[in-house]
Design a protein around this motif. Structure first.
Motif, PDB file in Angstrom:
ATOM      1  N   ALA A   1       0.823  -1.203   0.000  1.00 20.24           N
ATOM      2  CA  ALA A   1       0.000   0.000   0.000  1.00 20.24           C
ATOM      3  C   ALA A   1       0.863   1.262   0.000  1.00 20.24           C
ATOM      4  N   LYS A   2       2.108   1.149   0.448  1.00 15.80           N
ATOM      5  CA  LYS A   2       2.985   2.306   0.543  1.00 15.80           C
ATOM      6  C   LYS A   2       4.056   2.310  -0.550  1.00 15.80           C
ATOM      7  N   ALA A   3       3.832   1.559  -1.598  1.00 15.35           N
ATOM      8  CA  ALA A   3       4.818   1.504  -2.675  1.00 15.35           C
ATOM      9  C   ALA A   3       4.998   2.888  -3.282  1.00 15.35           C
ATOM     10  N   ASP A   4       6.233   3.312  -3.411  1.00 14.78           N
ATOM     11  CA  ASP A   4       6.482   4.609  -4.018  1.00 14.78           C
ATOM     12  C   ASP A   4       6.562   4.479  -5.536  1.00 14.78           C
ATOM     13  N   THR A   5       6.712   5.583  -6.201  1.00 15.63           N
ATOM     14  CA  THR A   5       6.723   5.607  -7.657  1.00 15.63           C
ATOM     15  C   THR A   5       7.828   4.732  -8.230  1.00 15.63           C
ATOM     16  N   GLU A   6       8.995   4.745  -7.615  1.00 14.75           N
ATOM     17  CA  GLU A   6      10.115   3.936  -8.099  1.00 14.75           C
ATOM     18  C   GLU A   6       9.803   2.446  -8.001  1.00 14.75           C
ATOM     19  N   MET A   7       9.185   2.025  -6.897  1.00 18.63           N
ATOM     20  CA  MET A   7       8.827   0.615  -6.726  1.00 18.63           C
ATOM     21  C   MET A   7       7.798   0.195  -7.786  1.00 18.63           C
ATOM     22  N   LYS A   8       6.836   1.071  -8.055  1.00 15.34           N
ATOM     23  CA  LYS A   8       5.809   0.773  -9.055  1.00 15.34           C
ATOM     24  C   LYS A   8       6.437   0.662 -10.439  1.00 15.34           C
ATOM     25  N   ARG A   9       7.360   1.586 -10.763  1.00 16.98           N
ATOM     26  CA  ARG A   9       8.022   1.557 -12.070  1.00 16.98           C
ATOM     27  C   ARG A   9       8.807   0.268 -12.245  1.00 16.98           C
ATOM     28  N   GLU A  10       9.549  -0.129 -11.221  1.00 17.50           N
ATOM     29  CA  GLU A  10      10.338  -1.359 -11.282  1.00 17.50           C
ATOM     30  C   GLU A  10       9.447  -2.586 -11.461  1.00 17.50           C
ATOM     31  N   ALA A  11       8.326  -2.602 -10.773  1.00 12.79           N
ATOM     32  CA  ALA A  11       7.396  -3.730 -10.903  1.00 12.79           C
ATOM     33  C   ALA A  11       6.820  -3.797 -12.311  1.00 12.79           C
ATOM     34  N   LEU A  12       6.460  -2.646 -12.870  1.00 13.02           N
ATOM     35  CA  LEU A  12       5.913  -2.626 -14.226  1.00 13.02           C
ATOM     36  C   LEU A  12       6.957  -3.037 -15.265  1.00 13.02           C
ATOM     37  N   GLU A  13       8.201  -2.647 -15.054  1.00 12.70           N
ATOM     38  CA  GLU A  13       9.263  -3.033 -15.981  1.00 12.70           C
ATOM     39  C   GLU A  13       9.486  -4.540 -15.978  1.00 12.70           C
ATOM     40  N   LYS A  14       9.279  -5.187 -14.852  1.00 15.97           N
ATOM     41  CA  LYS A  14       9.470  -6.633 -14.765  1.00 15.97           C
ATOM     42  C   LYS A  14       8.422  -7.397 -15.569  1.00 15.97           C
ATOM     43  N   VAL A  15       7.230  -6.831 -15.704  1.00 12.75           N
ATOM     44  CA  VAL A  15       6.165  -7.516 -16.442  1.00 12.75           C
ATOM     45  C   VAL A  15       5.977  -6.951 -17.842  1.00 12.75           C
ATOM     46  N   ASN A  16       6.763  -5.956 -18.200  1.00 14.50           N
ATOM     47  CA  ASN A  16       6.644  -5.341 -19.517  1.00 14.50           C
ATOM     48  C   ASN A  16       7.082  -6.312 -20.600  1.00 14.50           C
ATOM     49  N   ILE A  17       6.219  -6.543 -21.568  1.00 14.74           N
ATOM     50  CA  ILE A  17       6.538  -7.407 -22.697  1.00 14.74           C
ATOM     51  C   ILE A  17       6.739  -6.516 -23.915  1.00 14.74           C
ATOM     52  N   PRO A  18       7.940  -6.514 -24.476  1.00 10.25           N
ATOM     53  CA  PRO A  18       8.193  -5.647 -25.620  1.00 10.25           C
ATOM     54  C   PRO A  18       7.316  -6.031 -26.814  1.00 10.25           C
ATOM     55  N   ILE A  19       6.868  -5.029 -27.541  1.00 14.43           N
ATOM     56  CA  ILE A  19       6.047  -5.260 -28.731  1.00 14.43           C
ATOM     57  C   ILE A  19       6.968  -5.608 -29.887  1.00 14.43           C
ATOM     58  N   GLU A  20       6.626  -6.666 -30.569  1.00 12.73           N
ATOM     59  CA  GLU A  20       7.416  -7.109 -31.712  1.00 12.73           C
ATOM     60  C   GLU A  20       7.269  -6.106 -32.855  1.00 12.73           C
ATOM     61  N   ALA A  21       8.383  -5.740 -33.469  1.00 14.02           N
ATOM     62  CA  ALA A  21       8.375  -4.723 -34.517  1.00 14.02           C
ATOM     63  C   ALA A  21       7.800  -5.245 -35.835  1.00 14.02           C
ATOM     64  N   ASN A  22       7.847  -6.543 -36.071  1.00 16.01           N
ATOM     65  CA  ASN A  22       7.427  -7.098 -37.353  1.00 16.01           C
ATOM     66  C   ASN A  22       5.999  -7.630 -37.304  1.00 16.01           C
ATOM     67  N   LEU A  23       5.067  -6.800 -36.849  1.00 17.19           N
ATOM     68  CA  LEU A  23       3.676  -7.204 -36.803  1.00 17.19           C
ATOM     69  C   LEU A  23       3.053  -7.081 -38.188  1.00 17.19           C
ATOM     70  N   PRO A  24       2.114  -7.951 -38.525  1.00 19.89           N
ATOM     71  CA  PRO A  24       1.486  -7.853 -39.853  1.00 19.89           C
ATOM     72  C   PRO A  24       0.637  -6.590 -39.966  1.00 19.89           C
ATOM     73  N   ASP A  25       0.508  -6.094 -41.171  1.00 23.53           N
ATOM     74  CA  ASP A  25      -0.308  -4.915 -41.452  1.00 23.53           C
ATOM     75  C   ASP A  25      -1.660  -5.385 -41.985  1.00 23.53           C
ATOM     76  N   TRP A  26      -2.696  -5.244 -41.167  1.00 22.17           N
ATOM     77  CA  TRP A  26      -4.029  -5.692 -41.548  1.00 22.17           C
ATOM     78  C   TRP A  26      -4.859  -4.573 -42.175  1.00 22.17           C
ATOM     79  N   THR A  27      -4.302  -3.381 -42.292  1.00 22.84           N
ATOM     80  CA  THR A  27      -5.083  -2.244 -42.790  1.00 22.84           C
ATOM     81  C   THR A  27      -5.527  -2.411 -44.242  1.00 22.84           C
TER      82      THR A  27
END
Length: 69
Positions: free
Chosen positions: A26-52
């Motif tokens: 409950a007392k997590a500071d901004t730095e703790m939240k950022r670190e937690a989000l970075e651990k679960v961040n999944i990079p987006i693949e650059a070669n996605l198909p173009d459905w447009t």
């Protein structure tokens, strides 16, 4: 600030035996939240198909998002 009743509910939902453990989160500071989000961040693949170029698919998606239903 979270009132103690809310912490008790959160403690129960998380399965903590002590509200002291819950207070750590409950007392997590901004730095703790950022670190937690970075651990679960999944990079987006650059070669996605173009459905447009798929008119049928695009029309269906536009229809799904339409507010004129």
């Amino acid at each position: 600030m979270i009132i103690s009743e809310s912490l008790d509910i959160i403690r129960d939902l998380l399965g903590h035996t002590s509200v002291t453990t819950t207070e750590i989160y409950a007392k997590a500071d901004t730095e703790m939240k950022r670190e937690a989000l970075e651990k679960v961040n999944i990079p987006i693949e650059a070669n996605l198909p173009d459905w447009t170029g798929d008119k049928k698919l695009m029309d269906m998606l536009i229809d799904l998002c339409s507010i004129d239903k």
